[in-house]
Write an enzyme that holds these catalytic residues in place. Sequence first.
Site, PDB file in Angstrom:
ATOM      1  N   THR A   1       0.829  -1.140  -0.174  1.00  0.00           N
ATOM      2  CA  THR A   1      -0.057   0.024   0.068  1.00  0.00           C
ATOM      3  C   THR A   1       0.913   1.475  -0.087  1.00  0.00           C
ATOM      4  O   THR A   1       2.169   1.166  -0.023  1.00  0.00           O
ATOM      5  CB  THR A   1      -0.806   0.122   1.277  1.00  0.00           C
TER       6      THR A   1
ATOM      7  N   LYS B   1       3.659   1.317  -3.875  1.00  0.00           N
ATOM      8  CA  LYS B   1       3.431   0.667  -4.857  1.00  0.00           C
ATOM      9  C   LYS B   1       4.173   0.988  -5.811  1.00  0.00           C
ATOM     10  O   LYS B   1       4.048   0.013  -6.918  1.00  0.00           O
ATOM     11  CB  LYS B   1       1.789   1.086  -5.194  1.00  0.00           C
TER      12      LYS B   1
ATOM     13  N   ASN C   1      -0.186  -3.493  -5.924  1.00  0.00           N
ATOM     14  CA  ASN C   1      -0.674  -3.332  -4.744  1.00  0.00           C
ATOM     15  C   ASN C   1      -0.640  -4.736  -4.174  1.00  0.00           C
ATOM     16  O   ASN C   1      -1.331  -4.834  -2.846  1.00  0.00           O
ATOM     17  CB  ASN C   1      -2.077  -2.855  -4.922  1.00  0.00           C
TER      18      ASN C   1
ATOM     19  N   GLY D   1      -1.416   9.047  -6.768  1.00  0.00           N
ATOM     20  CA  GLY D   1      -0.150   8.165  -6.751  1.00  0.00           C
ATOM     21  C   GLY D   1      -0.423   6.813  -7.022  1.00  0.00           C
ATOM     22  O   GLY D   1      -0.916   6.530  -8.059  1.00  0.00           O
ATOM     23  N   GLY D   2       0.198   5.803  -6.118  1.00  0.00           N
ATOM     24  CA  GLY D   2       0.024   4.351  -6.790  1.00  0.00           C
ATOM     25  C   GLY D   2      -1.332   3.903  -6.912  1.00  0.00           C
ATOM     26  O   GLY D   2      -1.694   3.131  -7.975  1.00  0.00           O
TER      27      GLY D   2
ATOM     28  N   ARG E   1      -1.150  18.234  -6.933  1.00  0.00           N
ATOM     29  CA  ARG E   1      -0.367  19.295  -6.813  1.00  0.00           C
ATOM     30  C   ARG E   1       1.002  19.496  -7.573  1.00  0.00           C
ATOM     31  O   ARG E   1       1.504  20.558  -8.020  1.00  0.00           O
ATOM     32  CB  ARG E   1       0.086  19.267  -5.344  1.00  0.00           C
TER      33      ARG E   1
END
Length: 286
Positions: free
Chosen positions: A71, A75, A96, A136-137, A159
């Site tokens: 997690t 990842k 994952n 993200g992952g 961002r």
Amino acid sequence: MPNISLPPQKQLTAMLGHPVAENPIDQMFDAVYAHYGLHWQFWKSDVTSEDKIAAAIAGIRALGFAGACITVPYKVVSLPHLDEVDEDVRAIGAANYMTILDGRLIGHNNDGKGVVKAIQKVTPIKGKRVAMLGAGGAGRAMAVELAWAGASHLTLITRRQSQGVEVAQTVTRASGVPAEWMQWASKVSVPEGTDILMNATHLGAAPQQELVPINWETVSKDITVVDVITNPRITPFLKTAHDKGCSIVDGVEMLVQLAMQIFEEWTGIKPDEAIFQRAVAKALGE
């Protein structure tokens, strides 16, 4: 001396990530293992920094684990430490969970598959425009899978421009679906025409339950609002959306959908969804 028969060592499985304390996944898996009479156990492992992830993965191999979930925030950075990855991981660029076959660590990604199944219980995805906060992952896997499921357009709101642009390009390369990056502002205005709005960040997780900085005036009641957070089930983000009249999809439903597939991969047993639903509800004190 009496002949004492000791049970065999438990077959171990795990999750590697940081932070992991509030995630109910270990209690959920352990309850399901017990239900099916498996002498197995699930360990949540808090790997506190990226420079420890190689050793953590080596430990999974050395200790004979049956598999492990991966997690945030590992990842993507875990990939070089695996022996092999499947086609989904190659397309998405993140894993994952891993299975272990003859000592070889094989990376998989079903983050997005869990999300797709959870959303489709509430609304169709085909032809829908999706706006996602975070990439993200987990977010990148979800974005690709939503595109594969028929979403017509994705907006990645991050961002960091480099991250958002890279994931948008990954989505289009993997699926042919147009995707674009949008700057994460102090208060995010949801793009006009959005049908599905998703929070793929950690904002809203226990114990802080930070607010997702959304301009709610730009969210109509016709939008389906989705959160990946598993604890609490109803985050401030989802509560606000529900109060506006939006349909909502919670992260616990996603966790159940992906966990069932992982359980079957590890054990060879096709589980009853009701067993997972009861286990996670109990873990969350519901």
